[in-house]
Structure formats: C-alpha cells, structure tokens
Design an enzyme around this catalytic site. Structure first.
Site, PDB file in Angstrom:
ATOM      1  N   HIS A  10       0.424  -1.286  -0.037  1.00 41.83           N
ATOM      2  CA  HIS A  10       0.467   0.318  -0.210  1.00 41.83           C
ATOM      3  C   HIS A  10       1.241   1.448   0.147  1.00 41.83           C
ATOM      4  CE1 HIS A  10      -3.233  -2.414   0.805  1.00 41.83           C
ATOM      5  NE2 HIS A  10      -2.780  -3.084   1.874  1.00 41.83           N
ATOM      6  N   HIS A  17       6.346   7.542   5.840  1.00 45.18           N
ATOM      7  CA  HIS A  17       5.636   6.956   4.101  1.00 45.18           C
ATOM      8  C   HIS A  17       5.314   7.021   3.517  1.00 45.18           C
ATOM      9  CE1 HIS A  17       2.793   6.285   7.221  1.00 45.18           C
ATOM     10  NE2 HIS A  17       1.521   6.453   5.578  1.00 45.18           N
ATOM     11  N   HIS A  55       2.013   9.057   0.080  1.00 46.49           N
ATOM     12  CA  HIS A  55       1.265   8.621  -0.539  1.00 46.49           C
ATOM     13  C   HIS A  55       1.583   9.134  -2.428  1.00 46.49           C
ATOM     14  CE1 HIS A  55      -0.750   6.892   2.752  1.00 46.49           C
ATOM     15  NE2 HIS A  55      -0.335   7.702   3.252  1.00 46.49           N
ATOM     16  N   GLU A 107      -2.878  13.655  -0.273  1.00 49.66           N
ATOM     17  CA  GLU A 107      -3.704  13.082   0.278  1.00 49.66           C
ATOM     18  C   GLU A 107      -4.492  14.189   0.888  1.00 49.66           C
ATOM     19  OE1 GLU A 107      -2.766   9.749   3.578  1.00 49.66           O
ATOM     20  OE2 GLU A 107      -4.161   8.968   1.829  1.00 49.66           O
ATOM     21  N   HIS A 110       4.473  11.252   5.281  1.00 46.26           N
ATOM     22  CA  HIS A 110       4.259  11.220   6.584  1.00 46.26           C
ATOM     23  C   HIS A 110       4.738  10.979   7.441  1.00 46.26           C
ATOM     24  CE1 HIS A 110      -0.797  10.772   4.532  1.00 46.26           C
ATOM     25  NE2 HIS A 110       0.003  12.558   5.404  1.00 46.26           N
ATOM     26  N   THR A 149      -5.113   7.468   7.107  1.00 36.79           N
ATOM     27  CA  THR A 149      -5.585   7.467   6.149  1.00 36.79           C
ATOM     28  C   THR A 149      -6.026   5.985   5.541  1.00 36.79           C
ATOM     29  OG1 THR A 149      -4.302   8.150   4.588  1.00 36.79           O
ATOM     30  CG2 THR A 149      -5.567   9.615   6.300  1.00 36.79           C
ATOM     31  N   THR A 150      -5.645   5.007   6.144  1.00 37.41           N
ATOM     32  CA  THR A 150      -5.909   3.748   6.457  1.00 37.41           C
ATOM     33  C   THR A 150      -6.715   2.779   6.903  1.00 37.41           C
ATOM     34  OG1 THR A 150      -4.011   3.154   6.222  1.00 37.41           O
ATOM     35  CG2 THR A 150      -4.114   3.883   4.811  1.00 37.41           C
TER      36      THR A 150
END
Ligand code: SG5
Ligand code: ZN
Length: 261
Positions: free
Chosen positions: A67, A92, A94, A105, A118, A199-200
C-alpha cells in the site's frame, strides 16, 4: 489494492467502513485545508525535531507493504511543540500515478500536490509503543509534508536509490540512515493543525495532524521513480499490479476547526 480503481472492488476505498467501522465515522482524514476554515492560533509553538540527524553507521529498514513504501525510524527520534512528547515510528509516502501525477492526501484550497510524506509518531509520554497508542484518542501525531515536482531534492535520494530493492509487496532492505531533518521544509513554525485519523484502515481517529505550510520539491525523475518503481503485488504473483494512486478520498470537515500557526 485498497484503493482499487473506480473503487468498485470489495477492497475499494468506499467499502472500508464495512470491515472497519471507524472508516465511516467522524473526524476522518485527509481533508481539504480551506482558508475559510482556518483559525489563527498564536500559541502554537514551532515544531522541534530531536535526534533526527541519524548517522550513516545506523541501518534503517525500507519496506513495501503493498500500500505504501515505509522507512522504519528509531523511537529516540521525537518531536516537541505538541501537548506530549511523540516518538517516531516510521515514515511513508502517498503519491499519484505516473500519468495523473497529483497524489497528495491533504489538499490546500482544493489544490492537490504531487505526493505527501507522513512521519508517524506515537505519544511516548503515555504509551509504550505504536501498537498500544494507535487506537487512543491522544495516541498519534503525524507530520505531513506536501511534495511538488520541481527542483531535484538530494534528501529523497537517501532512500530512492534503494527503492528497486522493495519493488514487490513484503520486500524489505536495510539502508544506511541519514539526517531525516533534510526531508522537511525549512520552516517548521508554519503549519496547519487539526484532529483527524489514520488515512488507511482501521482509520482510528487518533491522529493529531501537523501539515507544514511550505511544500518541498522533488525532481520529475525522482517523482517518476517513486510512482513507477513499486508493485502492490508480491514477487510470486504472476500479474504485477503497479502501486500508485495510494491516497484516500477527502473526508468531511465535521465541524472541525483547522488551526494555523
Ligand atoms: C500507510 O499509512 C502506512 C501504514 C500507516 C497508514 O499505509 O503503510 C506503510 O508505511 C507501508 C508499510 O503504516 C504501517 O502499516 C506501518 C506498520 O499506518 C500506521 O502508521 C498505523 C499506526 C496510515 O498512516 S497515515 O494515517 O499516516 N497515512
Ligand atoms: Zn500516510
């Protein structure tokens, strides 16, 4: 993937709440940071980053969970300027797809940036580790850095040069540590602050978000490395599924105020 194209599959972003009720709840992230919702708070201190200058002698684990791409961080790194001491766990990213580009995000007045980093921290005043802290209302603090495509940024090359070692889901490599401060914008005193969530899944509403106002840059080449190198499938699977567009849809403001320093 979790973000299945058009969100039609059973794993798609619009189905998260069926398995993870918090994902359909309140105080979710990310949100659009709208000027009209901002409230100036002169008491918000600059973010202090401590022990971020890691030595190259130390090793960090870079990993792909299907992910996102993650870099593990030692808990002696911590931040100040928040109501508690929050110790680092991992960072990590996005990002968008190589063609659609924008994949941050958070958005600012509707503007989506190319990518977002993040740095996840947990409240180490109160909790022993991130697993214990993750579902507590004061458990987590994430520093978010908006990334736009522009000038080459040597800081990102510290791990981008190893990204081909984690092309497939569940792969990990050890890489030399570096000064993590170099990944942040120059100004740590200008930021947006609000109460939100992971957010996951499981989308716990446990995150005190700090989104730095100034974006950092990466070159087009660095962005395309990030957005094309990785797969959400494992090396054993015959069909390779590119890993990109791993951002969650915008969530409702739910009456929240967004503070600005
Ligand atoms: C990513 O975002 C992270 C999760 C993180 C969520 O999916 O994934 C990676 O970094 C790839 C391994 O991190 C992990 O799964 C690490 C164990 O979840 C957490 O940090 C849970 C505490 C959600 O984080 S986010 O809200 O900052 N986007
Ligand atoms: Zn994230």
């Amino acid at each position: 993937s979790l973000y299945t194209a058009l969100c039609t599959g059973p794993d798609g972003v619009h189905y998260w709440h069926k398995q993870y009720p918090y994902c359909g709840g309140v105080f979710q992230s990310p949100i659009d940071l709208q000027t009209q919702l901002l409230k100036y708070d002169p008491t918000m201190a600059p973010i202090g980053v401590w022990n971020y200058n890691l030595s190259g002698q130390e090793q960090l684990t870079l990993g792909n969970n299907g992910h996102a791409v993650k870099l593990s961080l030692p808990a002696r790194m911590y931040i100040s300027g928040l109501p508690h001491r929050y110790s680092a766990a991992q960072l990590h990213f996005h990002w968008g797809s190589p063609t659609l580009a924008a994949g941050s995000e958070h958005t600012v007045n509707g503007k989506r940036f190319a990518a977002e980093m993040h740095i996840v921290h947990f409240n180490s005043d109160k909790y022993a580790n991130i697993s214990v802290a993750a579902d507590k209302s004061d458990g987590l603090a994430v520093l978010a850095v908006l990334i736009e495509v522009g000038e080459f940024n040597p800081a990102f090359d510290h791990f981008l040069k190893f990204i081909n070692g984690v092309k497939y889901k569940d792969q990990r490599v050890q890489i030399p540590a570096f000064n993590v401060r170099s990944l942040l914008p120059a100004r740590l005193d200008e930021y947006y602050r609000y109460d939100g969530s992971l957010t996951t899944p499981p989308c716990y509403p446990s995150v005190l978000w700090t989104v730095f106002r100034s974006p950092v840059t990466m070159s087009h080449r660095q962005f395309s490395m990030l957005s094309t190198a990785l797969y959400s499938s494992s090396a054993q699977e015959s069909a390779s599924m590119p890993l990109n567009g791993n951002y969650r849809t915008l969530q409702k403001p739910d009456q929240r105020t967004i503070l600005v320093s």
